[in-house]
Design an enzyme around this catalytic site. Structure first.
Site, PDB file in Angstrom:
ATOM      1  N   GLY A 190     -15.768  22.707  46.587  1.00 42.09           N
ATOM      2  CA  GLY A 190     -14.844  21.583  46.417  1.00 42.09           C
ATOM      3  C   GLY A 190     -13.754  21.812  45.379  1.00 42.09           C
ATOM      4  N   GLY A 233     -19.389  19.811  51.007  1.00 45.32           N
ATOM      5  CA  GLY A 233     -20.585  18.992  51.206  1.00 45.32           C
ATOM      6  C   GLY A 233     -21.848  19.827  51.269  1.00 45.32           C
ATOM      7  N   LYS A 273     -16.769  10.381  40.266  1.00 48.33           N
ATOM      8  CA  LYS A 273     -17.793   9.331  40.152  1.00 48.33           C
ATOM      9  C   LYS A 273     -19.187   9.882  39.881  1.00 48.33           C
ATOM     10  CE  LYS A 273     -17.785   5.752  42.852  1.00 48.33           C
ATOM     11  NZ  LYS A 273     -17.937   5.022  44.131  1.00 48.33           N
TER      12      LYS A 273
HETATM   13  P1  AMP Z   1     -15.123  15.227  42.697  1.00 45.92           P
HETATM   14  O1  AMP Z   1     -14.641  15.273  44.096  1.00 45.92           O
HETATM   15  O2  AMP Z   1     -16.171  14.221  42.437  1.00 45.92           O
HETATM   16  O3  AMP Z   1     -15.471  16.597  42.156  1.00 45.92           O
HETATM   17  O4  AMP Z   1     -13.905  14.699  41.837  1.00 45.92           O
HETATM   18  C1  AMP Z   1     -12.721  15.396  41.682  1.00 45.92           C
HETATM   19  C2  AMP Z   1     -11.705  14.420  41.197  1.00 45.92           C
HETATM   20  O5  AMP Z   1     -12.078  13.944  39.928  1.00 45.92           O
HETATM   21  C3  AMP Z   1     -10.336  15.024  41.049  1.00 45.92           C
HETATM   22  O6  AMP Z   1      -9.489  14.456  42.008  1.00 45.92           O
HETATM   23  C4  AMP Z   1      -9.923  14.627  39.641  1.00 45.92           C
HETATM   24  O7  AMP Z   1      -8.610  14.105  39.568  1.00 45.92           O
HETATM   25  C5  AMP Z   1     -10.911  13.528  39.293  1.00 45.92           C
HETATM   26  N1  AMP Z   1     -11.055  13.410  37.829  1.00 45.92           N
HETATM   27  C6  AMP Z   1     -11.441  14.360  36.957  1.00 45.92           C
HETATM   28  N2  AMP Z   1     -11.393  13.882  35.696  1.00 45.92           N
HETATM   29  C7  AMP Z   1     -10.964  12.618  35.767  1.00 45.92           C
HETATM   30  C8  AMP Z   1     -10.697  11.618  34.800  1.00 45.92           C
HETATM   31  N3  AMP Z   1     -10.879  11.837  33.491  1.00 45.92           N
HETATM   32  N4  AMP Z   1     -10.252  10.415  35.227  1.00 45.92           N
HETATM   33  C9  AMP Z   1     -10.070  10.193  36.539  1.00 45.92           C
HETATM   34  N5  AMP Z   1     -10.309  11.095  37.518  1.00 45.92           N
HETATM   35  C10 AMP Z   1     -10.751  12.300  37.131  1.00 45.92           C
END
Ligand code: AMP
Length: 392
Positions: free
Chosen positions: A351, A374, A201
């Site tokens: 992360g 975090g 997000k």
């Molecule tokens: P974050 O914790 O914000 O770094 O998000 C990591 C997550 O983003 C992982 O679980 C990925 O599966 C997800 N992610 C990465 N690329 C995509 C995408 N194109 N569509 C949906 N989820 C995604």
């Protein structure tokens, strides 16, 4: 930065706040990486003739039922093996048993006290940085060393309360020193400085983007979050991840910094969120309403590589695709490999990207892989971190 090397340890009672928050199943430690990582600081204190009192949190303690599964006792056993000496476990976080054990210590001996968060059962004393608790723990030692990077963004009694009461004799251990040294590439980054951002997000990364966009020469955006930017640019993103609430933010950033932001030009698409469809790529202009992008495509990979070729320093947070699916982790892995092969000075910002690098066997080949989830994110947001401020 004040480190353990700056303090007199001989004959002193040295409290070391470690991160022994390791996975334990049925009393057995599943992964001891964090315990192994803590050894250099502990060994240094022992080599300098200290009485070493170790403390750490383990999991969260909200009710009685959380006590047994978050018992630190197995960690003492593993520590004994690694340090090749007895590590006495004291099943208490305060009181006579703990005080007697500490007062009877000889130089070169080690004690591990029970999980600091056992104090949370009694009015969240550890997690709310109860002043009495911080002062009490500080009274047990002469010197305080914080070596738990993962909780440095929290103001807890064990990492803020204690050093506030031992101002002159508090310092960082080697793990935190290494993390802060690596992350300090942000303070005065070697230029061109580039940021790679991925993950789910936009909302989770707004603070990071706002802080880094002024410092960075380029921000390369992939992952799920790229689609909200692409939508803001007017592309049809089909069923790809959309963070509608962040659309205005993306429009703003694109308007102000269009020369810095690099977005995907093609993506790997599917019709369903799964690993089962045949792998196919599409230009970002060609997505249908039914399709979703789960990874950047190969043209985008090349575009990112061509940008990074010029970089003198890089920070990377978040995977470029759904790396949990074999087919859609490919370009995250390839870009990691590119960075390693071309020796590009890169800090992986905690992360999921560190998890991806670990699976790809590349974690130890990058310049630095930050261990704090975090904590690292808040550092990248430019926030002041309580655990650092308390010792500075
Ligand atoms: P974050 O914790 O914000 O770094 O998000 C990591 C997550 O983003 C992982 O679980 C990925 O599966 C997800 N992610 C990465 N690329 C995509 C995408 N194109 N569509 C949906 N989820 C995604």
């Amino acid at each position: 930065m004040k480190t353990i090397k700056d303090l007199e340890l001989n004959n002193k009672k040295v409290l070391i706040r470690c991160d022994f928050n390791v996975p334990i199943k049925e009393g057995k430690i599943v992964d001891d990486t964090r315990i192994v990582g803590a050894i250099p600081t502990i060994q240094y204190a022992l080599d300098h003739n200290a009485k070493v009192i170790l403390m750490s949190h383990l999991g969260r303690v909200k009710e009685e039922a959380d006590l047994e599964k978050n018992n630190l006792a197995p960690v003492a056993v593993r520590l004994s093996e690694l340090l090749k000496r007895e590590v006495k476990f004291v099943n208490a976080t305060r009181g006579e048993e703990l005080e007697n054990a500490i007062n009877n210590m000889n130089d070169g001996e080690v004690i591990l006290m029970q999980n600091t968060r056992y104090e949370d059962l009694n009015g969240k004393k550890e997690s709310s940085n109860d002043p009495e608790l911080g002062a009490y723990w500080a009274s047990l030692g002469d010197v305080y060393i914080n070596d738990a990077f993962g909780t440095i963004h929290r103001a807890h009694a064990s990492n803020v309360g204690i050093p506030s009461n031992l101002q002159e004799t508090s310092a960082f251990g080697f793990l935190i020193e290494k993390e802060l040294n690596a992350l300090s590439i942000l303070d005065n980054p070697e230029k061109p400085f580039m940021v790679v951002l991925g993950g789910a997000k936009v909302a989770d990364k707004i603070g990071v983007i706002e802080n880094l966009v002024t410092k960075a020469d380029k921000i390369l955006i992939g992952g799920g979050m790229a689609f909200t930017f692409l939508k803001a640019e007017g592309f049809n993103i089909g069923k790809s991840l959309l963070d509608a609430e962040s659309l205005d933010f993306c429009k703003d950033i694109l308007a102000k910094y269009s020369d810095k932001i690099v977005l995907p030009v093609d993506v790997a698409v599917t019709n369903e969120y799964s690993n089962d469809e045949e792998y196919r790529e599409k230009d970002i202009t060609d997505l249908t309403d039914e399709e979703m992008g789960l990874d950047i495509g190969s043209k985008t990979l090349e575009l990112f590589e061509n940008n990074l070729k010029e970089a003198k320093s890089v920070i990377w947070n978040g995977p470029l695709g759904v790396y949990e699916f074999d087919k859609y982790k490919v370009n995250t892995d390839k870009l990691l490999q590119y960075i390693v092969d071309n020796n590009i000075k890169t800090v992986l910002g905690g992360g999921d990207i560190v998890a991806a690098a670990t699976v790809a066997n590349l974690k130890d080949k990058v310049y630095h892989a930050s261990t704090g989830g975090g904590a690292t994110l808040e550092y990248l947001e430019g926030k002041k971190l309580p655990g650092i401020e308390a010792i500075k």
